[in-house]
Write a protein that holds these residues in place. Structure first.
Motif, short mmCIF file in Angstrom:
data_model
loop_
_atom_site.label_atom_id
_atom_site.label_comp_id
_atom_site.label_asym_id
_atom_site.label_seq_id
_atom_site.Cartn_x
_atom_site.Cartn_y
_atom_site.Cartn_z
N PHE A 42 0.80 -1.22 0.00
CA PHE A 42 0.00 0.00 0.00
C PHE A 42 0.84 1.28 0.00
N LYS A 43 1.98 1.25 0.69
CA LYS A 43 2.83 2.45 0.74
C LYS A 43 3.29 2.86 -0.65
N GLU A 44 3.76 1.90 -1.43
CA GLU A 44 4.23 2.18 -2.79
C GLU A 44 3.06 2.61 -3.68
N GLU A 45 1.91 1.96 -3.50
CA GLU A 45 0.72 2.33 -4.26
C GLU A 45 0.33 3.79 -3.96
N THR A 46 0.42 4.17 -2.69
CA THR A 46 0.02 5.51 -2.27
C THR A 46 0.84 6.59 -2.96
N VAL A 47 2.15 6.36 -3.11
CA VAL A 47 3.03 7.32 -3.79
C VAL A 47 2.54 7.56 -5.22
N LYS A 48 2.23 6.48 -5.93
CA LYS A 48 1.77 6.58 -7.32
C LYS A 48 0.39 7.23 -7.41
N LEU A 49 -0.47 6.86 -6.47
CA LEU A 49 -1.84 7.40 -6.48
C LEU A 49 -1.87 8.89 -6.20
N ARG A 50 -0.95 9.36 -5.34
CA ARG A 50 -0.91 10.81 -5.07
C ARG A 50 -0.58 11.59 -6.33
N GLU A 51 0.35 11.06 -7.13
CA GLU A 51 0.71 11.73 -8.39
C GLU A 51 -0.50 11.83 -9.31
N VAL A 52 -1.28 10.74 -9.39
CA VAL A 52 -2.47 10.74 -10.23
C VAL A 52 -3.51 11.71 -9.68
N TYR A 53 -3.71 11.67 -8.36
CA TYR A 53 -4.70 12.54 -7.73
C TYR A 53 -4.39 14.02 -8.01
N ASN A 54 -3.15 14.40 -7.78
CA ASN A 54 -2.77 15.81 -7.97
C ASN A 54 -2.76 16.22 -9.44
N SER A 55 -2.62 15.24 -10.33
CA SER A 55 -2.62 15.53 -11.76
C SER A 55 -4.04 15.54 -12.33
N ALA A 56 -4.86 14.58 -11.91
CA ALA A 56 -6.19 14.41 -12.51
C ALA A 56 -7.14 15.55 -12.17
N TRP A 57 -6.96 16.19 -11.00
CA TRP A 57 -7.90 17.23 -10.59
C TRP A 57 -7.30 18.64 -10.63
N ASP A 58 -6.10 18.79 -11.18
CA ASP A 58 -5.41 20.07 -11.03
C ASP A 58 -6.07 21.24 -11.76
N LYS A 59 -6.97 20.95 -12.71
CA LYS A 59 -7.64 22.04 -13.44
C LYS A 59 -9.03 22.34 -12.88
N ASN A 60 -9.43 21.61 -11.84
CA ASN A 60 -10.73 21.86 -11.21
C ASN A 60 -10.71 23.16 -10.43
N SER A 61 -11.84 23.83 -10.41
CA SER A 61 -11.98 25.08 -9.67
C SER A 61 -11.63 24.89 -8.21
N GLY A 62 -10.69 25.73 -7.71
CA GLY A 62 -10.34 25.70 -6.30
C GLY A 62 -9.49 24.54 -5.86
N PHE A 63 -8.97 23.77 -6.81
CA PHE A 63 -8.17 22.59 -6.43
C PHE A 63 -6.91 23.00 -5.68
N VAL A 64 -6.54 22.16 -4.71
CA VAL A 64 -5.30 22.33 -3.95
C VAL A 64 -4.57 20.99 -3.95
N PRO A 65 -3.31 20.93 -4.41
CA PRO A 65 -2.60 19.65 -4.38
C PRO A 65 -2.33 19.23 -2.94
#
Length: 372
Positions: free
Chosen positions: A208-231
């Protein structure tokens, strides 16, 4: 006589957390937040390392009549190139004078911290956490990690001078009332994705630790153009992931992967609010923990919490595969209803996709703003 007191002691913090329980004691749709989770959110969450929060209580003589938190989110201001302040954790009796007093106190605290532009809320830190004022859909309890408030809050907020910034939509499916085309096409869609070396798999809880690192990158990338988004920082995402791991069902935790790189994920969560609703004042001890453990298997609903695809991989069928897999599992496990949310009202692509599978926009939450 009404007065505002800044929260500065453990006792005042407990009063702050407990106030909604008394305010909503006769509301059948109210769900108490877990005390320990709210306490940690307000005191030890990694958010506090780089940002500031001051909670306030409103009293009429010795009786608590309202609460609010003024939030200085430096990360949000830096990322979005603004100088805004936020308000959250707002609860109040149906009294405009009290609401005005709470909002002005929070605004003045933020001005003292150098905020010069907008005053935005409700957000309990940012749009990464619980946010939005419920303005439609008061006839059912909130799903897990969604906000709830009385209908009169809308008037209190708008008469305090706030105007709509944007609406957030929660979508609902009842029973088997959904379009299962994505389920029927699931195998064909998966085969098509395989031609691009894209596979759908469950999150690996053993790694899970390794998965979490990869998922954070996707999370911060996938929503970065949403209104009010904060990484989210590493610490903040790890904090969130650690909490989610305690309640997630691996069959509803999915990733899309191309050659070992995660390019999207979908996560649905069992709706633990069905149990939290029965835990008095959000206390797990002495009996709440027993209720939690005993009733886990009786949960009837799920909330589709997140579904994000990295830019460049959208419209390839990954979204349909993730939704199709979640629907298939929902049906197999015998759940009776589901919520997807929230989505921004102006996110036409995802909203049309949800409508296509017969999602009902049954609740609306609003973010408000005004010049500070």
């Amino acid at each position: 006589m009404k007065k505002i007191v800044p929260v500065s002691s453990k006792k005042e913090l407990s009063i702050f957390i407990d106030f909604p329980h008394d305010l909503y004691k006769n509301d059948p749709n109210y769900v108490p937040e877990l005390f320990i989770a709210q306490r940690d959110l307000l005191t030890t969450h990694p958010f506090h390392k780089h940002n500031q929060l001051q909670a306030f209580l409103a009293f009429d003589n010795d009786k608590v009549i309202g609460r609010i938190a003024a939030i200085l989110n430096n990360t949000s201001n830096e990322f979005n190139h603004v100088n805004d302040g936020f308000w959250g954790f707002f609860d109040c009796i149906d009294d405009q004078e009290t609401a005005d007093l709470l909002f002005s106190t929070a605004a003045n605290w933020l001005k003292g911290k150098g905020v010069t532009q907008k005053f935005i809320g409700p957000v309990n830190f940012s749009t990464n956490e619980a946010c939005g004022l419920l303005i439609k859909g008061f006839d059912s309890p909130p799903m897990l990690m969604m906000t709830y408030n009385a209908p009169y809050y809308e008037t209190l907020v708008e008469k305090a001078g706030f105007a709509k910034q944007i609406d957030l939509i929660a979508w609902h499916w009842d029973g088997q009332n959904y379009d299962d085309r994505s389920v029927k096409l699931l195998e064909a869609l998966k085969e098509r994705l395989k031609r691009n070396n894209i596979t759908i798999r469950n999150v690996n809880l053993k790694n899970f630790k390794e998965e979490t690192v990869k998922l954070r990158e996707v999370y911060n990338s996938a929503w970065d153009k949403n209104s009010g988004f904060v990484p989210l920082s590493d610490e903040e995402f790890n904090y969130l992931a650690k909490d989610l791991k305690l309640i997630l069902d691996p069959d509803f935790a999915l990733v899309a992967e191309q050659d070992g790189k995660i390019v999207g994920f979908g996560l649905a969560l069992p709706n633990y609010n069905e149990i939290f609703k029965t835990i008095k004042r959000g206390r797990l001890l002495p009996t709440g923990l027993f209720k939690l453990l005993l009733n886990k298997s009786k949960i009837q609903s799920i909330r589709i919490y997140a579904l994000g695809i990295v830019d460049g991989y959208r419209k390839m069928g990954i979204e349909a595969c993730l939704y199709g897999t979640i629907i298939k599992e929902y049906k197999r496990k015998g759940f009776t209803h589901a919520e997807a949310g929230w989505t921004l009202e102006n996110n036409t692509m995802i909203n049309e996709a949800i409508k296509a599978i017969k999602g009902d926009p049954y609740k609306t939450y609003r973010l408000y703003e005004k010049a500070i």
